[in-house]
Design a protein around this motif. Structure first.
Motif, PDB file in Angstrom:
ATOM      1  N   UNK A 386       0.824  -1.216   0.000  1.00 40.62           N
ATOM      2  CA  UNK A 386       0.000   0.000   0.000  1.00 40.62           C
ATOM      3  C   UNK A 386       0.855   1.262   0.000  1.00 40.62           C
ATOM      4  N   UNK A 387       2.112   1.137   0.459  1.00 39.01           N
ATOM      5  CA  UNK A 387       3.011   2.297   0.449  1.00 39.01           C
ATOM      6  C   UNK A 387       3.583   2.561  -0.941  1.00 39.01           C
ATOM      7  N   UNK A 388       3.235   1.706  -1.921  1.00 40.13           N
ATOM      8  CA  UNK A 388       3.706   1.907  -3.285  1.00 40.13           C
ATOM      9  C   UNK A 388       5.120   1.433  -3.540  1.00 40.13           C
ATOM     10  N   UNK A 389       5.667   0.644  -2.610  1.00 41.04           N
ATOM     11  CA  UNK A 389       7.041   0.165  -2.731  1.00 41.04           C
ATOM     12  C   UNK A 389       7.114  -1.068  -3.631  1.00 41.04           C
ATOM     13  N   UNK A 390       8.321  -1.409  -4.089  1.00 40.90           N
ATOM     14  CA  UNK A 390       8.520  -2.567  -4.957  1.00 40.90           C
ATOM     15  C   UNK A 390       9.474  -3.552  -4.298  1.00 40.90           C
ATOM     16  N   UNK A 391       9.238  -4.837  -4.558  1.00 38.15           N
ATOM     17  CA  UNK A 391      10.127  -5.909  -4.100  1.00 38.15           C
ATOM     18  C   UNK A 391      10.427  -6.832  -5.271  1.00 38.15           C
ATOM     19  N   UNK A 392      11.656  -7.294  -5.317  1.00 42.84           N
ATOM     20  CA  UNK A 392      12.098  -8.134  -6.432  1.00 42.84           C
ATOM     21  C   UNK A 392      11.524  -9.540  -6.338  1.00 42.84           C
ATOM     22  N   UNK A 393      11.602 -10.142  -5.125  1.00 45.43           N
ATOM     23  CA  UNK A 393      11.087 -11.487  -4.957  1.00 45.43           C
ATOM     24  C   UNK A 393      10.881 -11.761  -3.470  1.00 45.43           C
ATOM     25  N   UNK A 394      10.058 -12.765  -3.160  1.00 49.58           N
ATOM     26  CA  UNK A 394       9.807 -13.169  -1.779  1.00 49.58           C
ATOM     27  C   UNK A 394       9.983 -14.677  -1.676  1.00 49.58           C
ATOM     28  N   UNK A 395      10.845 -15.106  -0.768  1.00 46.11           N
ATOM     29  CA  UNK A 395      11.028 -16.533  -0.495  1.00 46.11           C
ATOM     30  C   UNK A 395      10.273 -16.899   0.769  1.00 46.11           C
ATOM     31  N   UNK A 396       9.456 -17.923   0.686  1.00 42.55           N
ATOM     32  CA  UNK A 396       8.695 -18.418   1.834  1.00 42.55           C
ATOM     33  C   UNK A 396       9.037 -19.890   2.008  1.00 42.55           C
ATOM     34  N   UNK A 397       9.573 -20.265   3.159  1.00 44.08           N
ATOM     35  CA  UNK A 397       9.968 -21.651   3.365  1.00 44.08           C
ATOM     36  C   UNK A 397       9.708 -22.085   4.796  1.00 44.08           C
ATOM     37  N   UNK A 398       9.799 -23.374   5.014  1.00 45.91           N
ATOM     38  CA  UNK A 398       9.698 -23.944   6.354  1.00 45.91           C
ATOM     39  C   UNK A 398      11.076 -24.015   6.989  1.00 45.91           C
ATOM     40  N   UNK A 399      11.125 -23.810   8.298  1.00 49.33           N
ATOM     41  CA  UNK A 399      12.389 -23.881   9.027  1.00 49.33           C
ATOM     42  C   UNK A 399      12.988 -25.281   8.910  1.00 49.33           C
ATOM     43  N   UNK A 400      14.315 -25.304   8.865  1.00 54.93           N
ATOM     44  CA  UNK A 400      15.042 -26.568   8.845  1.00 54.93           C
ATOM     45  C   UNK A 400      16.087 -26.523   9.954  1.00 54.93           C
ATOM     46  N   UNK A 401      16.089 -27.536  10.800  1.00 53.93           N
ATOM     47  CA  UNK A 401      17.005 -27.566  11.939  1.00 53.93           C
ATOM     48  C   UNK A 401      18.330 -28.184  11.503  1.00 53.93           C
ATOM     49  N   UNK A 402      19.291 -27.335  11.146  1.00 48.47           N
ATOM     50  CA  UNK A 402      20.587 -27.811  10.687  1.00 48.47           C
ATOM     51  C   UNK A 402      21.436 -28.212  11.883  1.00 48.47           C
ATOM     52  N   UNK A 403      22.206 -29.304  11.786  1.00 54.02           N
ATOM     53  CA  UNK A 403      23.021 -29.751  12.925  1.00 54.02           C
ATOM     54  C   UNK A 403      23.914 -28.642  13.467  1.00 54.02           C
ATOM     55  N   UNK A 404      23.947 -28.530  14.803  1.00 52.46           N
ATOM     56  CA  UNK A 404      24.808 -27.546  15.446  1.00 52.46           C
ATOM     57  C   UNK A 404      24.147 -26.224  15.740  1.00 52.46           C
ATOM     58  N   UNK A 405      22.906 -26.000  15.251  1.00 53.89           N
ATOM     59  CA  UNK A 405      22.195 -24.759  15.545  1.00 53.89           C
ATOM     60  C   UNK A 405      21.348 -24.928  16.796  1.00 53.89           C
ATOM     61  N   UNK A 406      21.046 -23.822  17.520  1.00 50.32           N
ATOM     62  CA  UNK A 406      20.145 -23.925  18.673  1.00 50.32           C
ATOM     63  C   UNK A 406      18.795 -24.529  18.315  1.00 50.32           C
TER      64      UNK A 406
END
Length: 506
Positions: A386-406
């Protein structure tokens, strides 16, 4: 004759780094430099997992022409003798691994099964390099006997047979590098060189799902001179496309130094007078929203090539999720960052594309998520639109618990989150309510986009693009244009992640 040494590229995908062709990853270049140093008497051959699939399928594609085959698409000059090279090699370095889930139109990353089949052909020593090495170290039983040594981040000639779990100092990597001519000439495609500026995350508190602190717990920056030297080596080898993408935030290079960033970008343009693409990746919205972020965005728009994207990880607009996962960026900060990038880069270049636009990354499946999380995301996206701004692309994904992360330590707590059931419909909401209208704004019907090329043919038609960071993909429905055909496009329609058009051959 001296036996060859081989790099088997099974492709890499990370939040800070892309290594799926045409992207030429730092991992592949580290392996090439190490093998050249360790075995100066031997030829260093580069093959892809697509080459191996081709050979194991009897030398034929797995999709009938004129359709493109995503399993054998990235063929090197060594395609027909890939298995023979693996068999005869003294040493094979396998580059592989995803740290984030990824799907690519024209590529399928090498799976553990793919790699095991390829390694069965190898009689020499076998080494693993890249994100998959972290999985191999965390699940040793399932990888037993496959590799003589693994390297999680970098590889050098001295450590090749020993393995490594910490990155080599930049000075050591610089000393190992020489010419990349012998590597690049084995790639029939126009390579996009992925360049790393620094390691580690500049935030004081780390996001709970992020693997970067495990990769480099402290921040270490490369000098401008070191980066320019590598760019020059790649340019001299014929590379004309560059992405400064293998770091957590381009804007935070050298402590958010506008001077260093201008010296870097200006130095690349001076050294590489005939470059065709210079793009960035990864931008911390906290840095972009700062006053210096506005000035850096202006430098990027001025010195890089058009069609550029600064992807920002808001991850979630839900305050509860932000607090639980130490995400630190609020909706107001993100909006200010988007405004700064639009102010600098919304103007279109000679090729019809905005010079620099923001990208957005959203993650579902994080601790603290409720049904209100999705509503918060939709409201914030609508505010930006609504602010009239532009975005190039949007990535939407599910979290992945990579080894060693909290996040991996609390993986069981993620069970039962609403996104487990609703992710598909939530993503469809964002596609239709936000992404499709934004495509119509950025790429209006009738827009002329020159200088693209056909790069894939499937049941939808022919796909066109111009090489770039998250380049917009354009489909001409029902067409079967030969791959590689240069063309100009007129935009005719829109979908959430692609646009449609008609081509005119150049």
């Amino acid at each position: 004759m001296t036996a060859p040494v081989v790099i088997l590229d099974c492709y890499t995908v990370e939040p800070s780094g892309l290594g799926v062709p045409p992207y030429l990853s730092a991992y592949v270049r580290h392996a090439y430099a190490a093998l050249c140093r360790a075995r100066p008497d031997a030829e260093v051959k580069y093959v892809t997992i697509d080459d191996v699939r081709w050979c194991l399928a009897g030398g034929r594609p797995l999709a009938e022409p004129p359709l493109s085959d995503r399993l054998t698409y990235s063929a090197t000059v060594n395609r027909d003798k890939a298995v023979e090279l693996l068999r005869d090699a003294d040493m094979v370095v396998v580059v592989a691994g995803d740290k984030v889930p990824s799907v690519h139109l024209h590529a399928v990353n090498g799976s553990q099964e793919d790699i095991a089949r390829a390694i069965a052909c190898v009689r020499g020593r076998r080494f693993l390099l890249g994100p998959m090495a972290t999985w191999a170290l965390s699940e040793p039983a399932s990888w037993a006997g496959l590799f003589d040594a693994v390297h999680t981040h970098t590889v050098t000639s001295g450590a090749l047979s020993l393995g490594s779990s910490t990155p080599a100092p930049y000075g050591q990597l610089e000393a190992e590098r020489s010419s990349f001519v012998g590597l690049v000439e084995q790639m029939p495609w126009a390579a996009v060189a992925e360049l790393e500026l620094y390691r580690g995350c500049t935030r004081k508190a780390f996001c709970r799902f992020c693997n970067e602190p495990g990769k480099a717990p402290t921040v270490a920056h490369r000098t401008v001179e070191d980066v320019l030297a590598e760019v020059g080596q790649l340019y001299d080898a014929g590379v004309r496309h560059f992405r400064l993408g293998q770091q957590t935030c381009f804007f935070s290079y050298q402590g958010r130094s506008e001077k260093a960033i201008r010296a870097l970008l200006g130095g690349i343009r001076e050294r590489c007078r005939e470059l065709e693409m210079l793009h960035i990746d990864n931008a911390d919205p906290l840095a972009v929203a700062a006053p210096v972020g506005r000035r850096i965005a202006a430098a990027v728009a001025e010195l890089c090539t058009e069609g550029n994207c600064a992807p920002m990880g808001i991850e979630s607009f839900d305050p509860a999720v932000i607090e639980r996962n130490t995400l630190t960026c609020t909706e107001d900060v993100l909006v200010r960052a988007v405004e700064h990038v639009n102010e600098a880069g919304a103007e279109r270049g000679a090729g019809g594309l905005p010079k620099l636009l923001p990208g957005l990354n959203l993650i579902y499946g994080l601790p603290g998520e409720t049904h209100a999380t999705h509503l918060a995301n939709l409201k914030a996206l609508q505010r930006i639109y609504d602010a009239g701004l532009m975005c190039h692309r949007t990535n939407v994904r599910l979290a992945r618990a990579f080894p060693g992360t909290p996040l991996a330590d609390e993986e069981k707590s993620l069970e039962g989150l609403p996104s487990a059931e609703h992710f598909g419909s939530w993503k469809a909401d964002i596609d239709q309510i936000w992404d499709r209208p934004m495509k119509e704004r950025v790429y209006p019907a009738g827009l002329e986009i020159p200088g693209v090329h056909a790069y894939f043919v499937d049941e939808h038609g022919t796909w066109f693009r111009r090489l770039g960071s998250y380049a917009i993909q354009i489909i001409e429905p029902g067409a079967a244009v030969p791959v590689g055909t240069p063309a100009d496009i007129t935009v005719t329609g829109h979908a959430p992640r692609v646009i449609y058009g008609t081509h005119r051959a150049r």
